[in-house]
Design a protein around this motif. Sequence first.
Motif: not given
Length: 374
Positions: A160-183
């Motif tokens: 949730r962004n309850a501030a008056t300015t936009a915000m950007a950030w970096l996401d890191g996930l193991d999506i590709p690993l779990q995609s290959w692992l079919e998990s």
Amino acid sequence: MTEAAAGGRLDIRPSSPAREEELYRRLGAEQLVPLWTEIGDLMPAEPTARGHAHLWRWTSLLPLAELAGDLIPVERGGERRAIALANPGLGGRPFATPTLWAAIQYLNPGENAPEHRHSQHAFRFVVEGEGVWTVVNGDPVVMRRGDFLPQPGWNWHGHRNAATTAMAWLDGLDIPLQSWLESTFFEFGAARVDGDDAPMRSRSERLWAHPGLRPLVSGAPPAATPLLAYRWEHTDRALCEQLASEDDGHPATAEPGHAAVRYTNPATAGDALPTIRAEFHRFRPGASSTPRREVGSSVFQVFDGEADVHVGEATWRVGRGDLFVVPSWQLWAVRCDATGVDLFRFSDAPVYERLGLHREQVDSLPTEGRGGVP
Ligand code: GTQ
Ligand code: FE2
């Protein structure tokens, strides 16, 4: 048996191109592939990474995230306004490396990213801005510059962004690993993350962010970290004090002029997430790292300062927010001149270590990792 002599191995005939072709045709028709035509690809002398050494500039990423912020709503179904780094060696898939997802996520003032949960392990890292909080299992966690915010798999989370300015950030996930692992499993939660305020310290920090003190709660220690925010003030102080200790003649740095820390699970001292290692590195002006190569891949983001970075054949001058990939078994090094550099890094190292596949080479001298195959 035709030409073969009885009892001998003399049935090696001069090859017959027509019969050979017939063999390959019949193998193909039966969905069979011989090893002898594939072995070079399947069993190279050392890892040949499919992902490329690649750099994404923050000055290119941020304006595109802002443009997406103008055009694309954040809604149930699409879930997140996240733009993934797609490694040019990985066929256009939204994979930074074969195992790691890295994306810039963007939230306008007043916006909500709906609650959901998934088997993928995730974290946020904030290179600039503040004002968003992420709610993990009902625990609001504010996000500020320099914070590392892990979200172990299968925990409910929305932003949730309850501030008056936009915000950007970096996401890191193991999506590709779990995609290959079919998990992969996924579930929708509440459509909105409400509230106008979040406490400066989350419940997870009030319980778990006291150095060297583990609450005596019942049950097994959590496999993934129960601490949901690793604040910049702690990371910064740890690095400052490593370098100060070096100045005092008690070197406790990774190498001269190079301080580094790993984000760990306070319940086990292992990696914060089961599949992702996260670290923060600080190089003094004039310092550089020993060139090294490791099995497994990494993504780096420049937090502050500037440096020359060498990865495989590539050399880049990098600055704040820039993201680059180090593919498996490619030599990498950081060199600083008059400016120092602060680098956030995440990798798939825990996966390789757990499987006994970790290896690294420093400055061309082989050093076997624990459990490594000789
Ligand atoms: O913020 O929950 O970049 O679920 C990719 C998948 C972010 C998130 C991503 C996600 C999220
Ligand atoms: Fe998510």
